[in-house]
Design an enzyme around this catalytic site. Structure first.
Site, short mmCIF file in Angstrom:
data_model
loop_
_atom_site.label_atom_id
_atom_site.label_comp_id
_atom_site.label_asym_id
_atom_site.label_seq_id
_atom_site.Cartn_x
_atom_site.Cartn_y
_atom_site.Cartn_z
N GLY A 58 0.75 -1.11 -0.02
CA GLY A 58 0.11 -0.08 -0.02
C GLY A 58 1.03 1.21 -0.08
N GLN A 73 3.34 9.89 0.68
CA GLN A 73 4.59 9.23 0.84
C GLN A 73 5.65 9.35 -0.33
OE1 GLN A 73 2.53 5.32 2.03
NE2 GLN A 73 4.45 5.15 3.13
N CYS A 108 5.99 -0.07 7.20
CA CYS A 108 5.64 1.00 6.24
C CYS A 108 6.69 1.33 5.54
CB CYS A 108 5.39 2.17 7.31
SG CYS A 108 4.78 3.63 6.33
N LEU A 109 6.57 1.53 4.33
CA LEU A 109 7.66 2.07 2.94
C LEU A 109 8.27 3.56 3.83
CD1 LEU A 109 5.95 1.14 -0.15
CD2 LEU A 109 7.62 -0.16 0.88
N HIS A 167 -4.37 1.72 7.69
CA HIS A 167 -2.97 2.17 7.79
C HIS A 167 -2.57 3.34 6.96
CE1 HIS A 167 1.48 1.58 7.82
NE2 HIS A 167 1.46 2.29 7.01
N GLU A 168 -3.34 3.20 5.63
CA GLU A 168 -2.97 4.25 4.44
C GLU A 168 -3.74 5.42 4.91
OE1 GLU A 168 -0.44 3.80 2.71
OE2 GLU A 168 -0.10 1.63 3.17
N HIS A 220 -2.23 7.86 7.18
CA HIS A 220 -0.95 8.67 6.33
C HIS A 220 -1.67 10.02 5.65
CE1 HIS A 220 2.56 6.53 6.17
NE2 HIS A 220 2.07 5.33 5.66
#
Ligand code: ZN
Length: 172
Positions: A46, A51, A94-95, A136-137, A140
């Protein structure tokens, strides 16, 4: 399509609140194409637009397992309409916090509404990994990162780990 740079903590852009998208235009679709390519290359499941430094309410996701056909999903202006009272733990990563994984409790299911790649309205319940990932996304989009749910000690340690890894990469 192009692979974009993924911002990592403590980059302050990751703390910005994303803005709603007025319309799903070709520009927004091109951004989502880039986001998916960036996410696949990372690899991740995701990615939120913020990001890659674009603080607008756009998310991409693909929950296909290894060996399965890709199942790209696109979310514009997602909103959570309802959540389960039951919370379940899941080990998240997380990226933007590479190399850090920890357990977060989130509602087991959530009802979401969003616009898809073509600008069509979709309203559905998400559960399992889908529920974890979309929550989660969507965090962000509010400038919230999963490490915010951890103890302050763990959070500080995670940021230091990412900063240190970033510096050694530059030095290499
Ligand atoms: Zn993330």
């Amino acid at each position: 399509m192009a692979i974009r740079e993924i911002l990592t903590v403590p980059n302050p852009v990751l703390r910005e609140a994303s803005k709603p998208v007025e319309q799903v235009t070709d520009d927004v679709r091109a951004l989502m194409d880039d986001m998916l390519e960036t996410m696949y290359a990372a690899p991740g499941i995701g990615l939120a637009a913020v990001q890659i430094g674009v603080p607008i309410n756009v998310i991409v996701m693909d929950l296909a397992r290894e060996g399965e056909q890709p199942q790209p999903r696109h979310f514009v202006n997602p909103k959570i309409l309802d959540v389960d009272a039951d919370f379940v733990p899941y080990e998240e990563g997380c990226l933007s916090v590479p190399g850090v994984f920890d357990t977060v409790d989130r509602p087991k299911r959530c009802k979401i509404t969003y616009l898809n790649y073509n600008g069509g309205r979709v309203t559905e319940w998400a559960e399992g990994l889908y529920a974890v990932c979309i929550q989660h996304e969507m965090d962000h989009l509010k400038g919230v990162i999963f490490i915010d749910y951890l103890s302050r000690l763990k959070r500080d340690r995670a940021v230091r780990k990412v900063e240190k890894a970033g510096k050694s990469r530059v030095a290499a």
